[in-house]
Design a protein around this motif. Structure first.
Motif, PDB file in Angstrom:
ATOM      1  N   UNK A 110       0.826  -1.208   0.000  1.00  0.00           N
ATOM      2  CA  UNK A 110       0.000   0.000   0.000  1.00  0.00           C
ATOM      3  C   UNK A 110       0.858   1.255   0.000  1.00  0.00           C
ATOM      4  N   UNK A 111       0.480   2.222  -0.851  1.00  0.00           N
ATOM      5  CA  UNK A 111       1.218   3.469  -0.841  1.00  0.00           C
ATOM      6  C   UNK A 111       0.706   4.465  -1.858  1.00  0.00           C
ATOM      7  N   UNK A 112       1.387   5.615  -1.932  1.00  0.00           N
ATOM      8  CA  UNK A 112       1.045   6.647  -2.894  1.00  0.00           C
ATOM      9  C   UNK A 112       1.825   6.418  -4.187  1.00  0.00           C
ATOM     10  N   UNK A 113       1.400   7.106  -5.244  1.00  0.00           N
ATOM     11  CA  UNK A 113       1.969   6.829  -6.557  1.00  0.00           C
ATOM     12  C   UNK A 113       1.645   7.958  -7.522  1.00  0.00           C
ATOM     13  N   UNK A 114       2.194   7.836  -8.747  1.00  0.00           N
ATOM     14  CA  UNK A 114       1.860   8.737  -9.844  1.00  0.00           C
ATOM     15  C   UNK A 114       0.919   8.051 -10.816  1.00  0.00           C
ATOM     16  N   UNK A 115       0.275   8.855 -11.663  1.00  0.00           N
ATOM     17  CA  UNK A 115      -0.692   8.317 -12.612  1.00  0.00           C
ATOM     18  C   UNK A 115      -0.631   9.125 -13.907  1.00  0.00           C
ATOM     19  N   UNK A 116      -0.721   8.472 -15.069  1.00  0.00           N
ATOM     20  CA  UNK A 116      -0.803   9.231 -16.315  1.00  0.00           C
ATOM     21  C   UNK A 116      -2.164   9.907 -16.445  1.00  0.00           C
ATOM     22  N   UNK A 117      -2.215  11.169 -16.875  1.00  0.00           N
ATOM     23  CA  UNK A 117      -3.497  11.873 -16.952  1.00  0.00           C
ATOM     24  C   UNK A 117      -4.468  11.258 -17.961  1.00  0.00           C
ATOM     25  N   UNK A 118      -3.952  10.437 -18.849  1.00  0.00           N
ATOM     26  CA  UNK A 118      -4.834   9.751 -19.799  1.00  0.00           C
ATOM     27  C   UNK A 118      -5.546   8.556 -19.175  1.00  0.00           C
ATOM     28  N   UNK A 119      -5.160   8.179 -17.944  1.00  0.00           N
ATOM     29  CA  UNK A 119      -5.719   6.986 -17.295  1.00  0.00           C
ATOM     30  C   UNK A 119      -6.431   7.257 -15.983  1.00  0.00           C
ATOM     31  N   UNK A 120      -6.183   8.413 -15.367  1.00  0.00           N
ATOM     32  CA  UNK A 120      -6.798   8.642 -14.074  1.00  0.00           C
ATOM     33  C   UNK A 120      -6.452  10.006 -13.520  1.00  0.00           C
ATOM     34  N   UNK A 121      -6.723  10.190 -12.231  1.00  0.00           N
ATOM     35  CA  UNK A 121      -6.594  11.517 -11.638  1.00  0.00           C
ATOM     36  C   UNK A 121      -6.112  11.453 -10.198  1.00  0.00           C
ATOM     37  N   UNK A 122      -5.803  12.632  -9.658  1.00  0.00           N
ATOM     38  CA  UNK A 122      -5.385  12.763  -8.271  1.00  0.00           C
ATOM     39  C   UNK A 122      -6.509  12.267  -7.358  1.00  0.00           C
ATOM     40  N   UNK A 123      -6.167  11.394  -6.416  1.00  0.00           N
ATOM     41  CA  UNK A 123      -7.153  10.845  -5.492  1.00  0.00           C
ATOM     42  C   UNK A 123      -7.660   9.481  -5.875  1.00  0.00           C
ATOM     43  N   UNK A 124      -7.389   9.045  -7.124  1.00  0.00           N
ATOM     44  CA  UNK A 124      -7.772   7.690  -7.529  1.00  0.00           C
ATOM     45  C   UNK A 124      -7.077   6.649  -6.657  1.00  0.00           C
ATOM     46  N   UNK A 125      -7.740   5.526  -6.461  1.00  0.00           N
ATOM     47  CA  UNK A 125      -7.142   4.380  -5.786  1.00  0.00           C
ATOM     48  C   UNK A 125      -7.178   3.204  -6.757  1.00  0.00           C
ATOM     49  N   UNK A 193      -6.609  19.770 -11.185  1.00  0.00           N
ATOM     50  CA  UNK A 193      -7.003  18.887 -12.291  1.00  0.00           C
ATOM     51  C   UNK A 193      -7.396  19.676 -13.541  1.00  0.00           C
ATOM     52  N   UNK A 194      -7.910  20.870 -13.353  1.00  0.00           N
ATOM     53  CA  UNK A 194      -8.395  21.646 -14.493  1.00  0.00           C
ATOM     54  C   UNK A 194      -7.262  22.134 -15.396  1.00  0.00           C
ATOM     55  N   UNK A 195      -6.022  21.958 -14.965  1.00  0.00           N
ATOM     56  CA  UNK A 195      -4.882  22.304 -15.814  1.00  0.00           C
ATOM     57  C   UNK A 195      -4.696  21.308 -16.953  1.00  0.00           C
ATOM     58  N   UNK A 196      -5.322  20.162 -16.829  1.00  0.00           N
ATOM     59  CA  UNK A 196      -5.139  19.083 -17.802  1.00  0.00           C
ATOM     60  C   UNK A 196      -6.357  18.971 -18.714  1.00  0.00           C
ATOM     61  N   UNK A 197      -6.134  18.718 -20.014  1.00  0.00           N
ATOM     62  CA  UNK A 197      -7.271  18.646 -20.945  1.00  0.00           C
ATOM     63  C   UNK A 197      -7.993  17.302 -20.943  1.00  0.00           C
ATOM     64  N   UNK A 198      -7.348  16.237 -20.448  1.00  0.00           N
ATOM     65  CA  UNK A 198      -7.937  14.904 -20.522  1.00  0.00           C
ATOM     66  C   UNK A 198      -9.138  14.789 -19.567  1.00  0.00           C
ATOM     67  N   UNK A 277       0.002  20.506 -20.766  1.00  0.00           N
ATOM     68  CA  UNK A 277       0.594  20.999 -22.014  1.00  0.00           C
ATOM     69  C   UNK A 277       1.273  22.358 -21.916  1.00  0.00           C
ATOM     70  N   UNK A 278       1.026  23.099 -20.832  1.00  0.00           N
ATOM     71  CA  UNK A 278       1.592  24.445 -20.700  1.00  0.00           C
ATOM     72  C   UNK A 278       2.820  24.514 -19.797  1.00  0.00           C
ATOM     73  N   UNK A 279       3.362  23.364 -19.395  1.00  0.00           N
ATOM     74  CA  UNK A 279       4.556  23.381 -18.546  1.00  0.00           C
ATOM     75  C   UNK A 279       5.541  22.320 -19.001  1.00  0.00           C
ATOM     76  N   UNK A 280       6.806  22.554 -18.731  1.00  0.00           N
ATOM     77  CA  UNK A 280       7.832  21.581 -19.084  1.00  0.00           C
ATOM     78  C   UNK A 280       7.846  20.445 -18.073  1.00  0.00           C
ATOM     79  N   UNK A 281       8.490  19.363 -18.447  1.00  0.00           N
ATOM     80  CA  UNK A 281       8.605  18.230 -17.531  1.00  0.00           C
ATOM     81  C   UNK A 281       9.362  18.623 -16.277  1.00  0.00           C
ATOM     82  N   UNK A 282      10.451  19.375 -16.417  1.00  0.00           N
ATOM     83  CA  UNK A 282      11.236  19.767 -15.247  1.00  0.00           C
ATOM     84  C   UNK A 282      10.460  20.720 -14.350  1.00  0.00           C
TER      85      UNK A 282
END
Length: 328
Positions: A110-125, A193-198, A277-282
């Motif tokens: 059990x733990x926290x993680x990252x998620x691709x915006x094309x598959x889910x969102x902040x708070x998903x389990x 979340x509204x920063x993302x178009x997906x 889309x409006x920010x760099x990866x870094x």
């Protein structure tokens, strides 16, 4: 069955007492805690501790990163440490301690993680369908290989440890029990979340399933996210939905000892694996003050809400869960 002999005292005629090892029904494994196990800002273990272990016995285990807590109902929990080496070393130390019997245990990583915006969102389990190791292969700089092609090639010899398909019956039962649970949300996460178009990134939190990708490297950005998705296709796994750092390594330890048929991987998404889309990866990886995603504490609560529902059902219907947890 292993028996432990304690309190010999042969000189005065005392008889050695044989004590059966503690039978563990569920082992909950978190990776880090921020401070104490209660009363301060929560890390991955605190809400588990408050739900199951505030009155539990604490056992020091040689070789483990932290103590093992076990309550009177057969539920144990521990903080294993972050990354493949720390977490798998702690898990092995716990499994080999003769004071505990894990022969019929269920394991919830059990733990926290990252998620691709094309598959889910902040708070998903997410419950994992598959665990894939991100690191086992050959990589090169994209500039040094064919243009627009993956910069990765799998290495022979890792076939048995680079991909674990988890027990589908166990997964289906856990998902059916938790899919409709109302999850916590936050206003800060809603705004972020509204920063993302997906559409998937902008929706409310939910319980989802898919592949959890284990990598010691905190990979980030759309290019490496696409590479992670490519790996799941290459290995025949379900789509990649979670990036984390431990589960595949822990699965290898379990496969060598008690088996993986009773393993569940449970992760909550606290960040996207790439910027909008409006920010760099870094810029996304090292955000300016006030630019981080909200919902961290709410996600921690969601993890324990979902995982705790399964643990409680296991305790209440033990024999039927045992049947599901047997090797297919």
């Amino acid at each position: 069955m292993v028996w432990i002999v304690i309190g010999c005292g042969w000189a005065d005629g005392a008889v050695a007492e044989a004590v059966a090892p503690i039978k563990v029904k569920v082992l909950i494994a978190a990776m880090f805690e921020i401070g104490d196990n209660s009363g301060d800002r929560a890390g991955e273990f605190q809400y588990w501790y408050q739900r199951y272990f505030s009155q539990a016995e604490s056992y020091s285990v040689k070789g483990a990163a932290g103590p093992l807590f076990c309550n009177s109902r057969g539920v144990c929990g521990s903080v294993l440490g972050m990354g493949k080496v720390a977490s798998s070393a702690s898990m092995l130390a716990i499994l080999l301690d003769p004071r505990f019997d894990f022969s019929e245990s269920f394991f919830i990583v059990s733990g926290v993680a990252g998620i691709p915006p094309s598959r889910g969102t902040i708070g998903d389990v997410s419950w994992a369908t598959d665990l894939v190791d991100y690191d086992l292969g050959h990589r090169w700089s994209p500039a040094e290989g064919p243009r627009d092609k993956p910069a990765f090639m799998p290495r022979k010899g890792y076939e048995k440890i680079r991909h674990y398909t988890l027990n589908r019956q166990l997964l289906e039962r856990a998902t059916a029990l938790t899919a409709k649970l109302p999850l916590q949300n936050s206003e800060a996460a809603e705004r972020y979340r509204q920063r993302y178009p997906q559409a998937s990134a902008r929706r409310a939190p939910a319980v989802i399933t898919g592949t959890h990708m284990t990598g010691d490297t905190f990979f980030h950005g759309p290019g490496l996210s696409a590479e992670a998705q490519y790996l799941t296709e290459l290995y025949g796994a379900a789509p990649y939905v979670i990036t984390e750092m431990e589960a595949a390594a822990i699965a290898q330890v379990l496969a060598r000892t008690v088996g993986v048929s009773r393993l569940l991987s449970l992760r909550g998404a606290v960040n996207f694996d790439q910027g909008n889309p409006n920010e760099t990866t870094l810029a996304h990886l090292d955000p300016a003050p006030g630019q981080t995603a909200g919902g961290f504490d709410e996600t921690l609560q969601n993890i324990v809400l979902v995982g705790g529902a399964v643990v409680d059902d296991m305790l209440g219907h033990w024999s039927s869960w045992q049947a599901v947890g047997r090797e297919p």
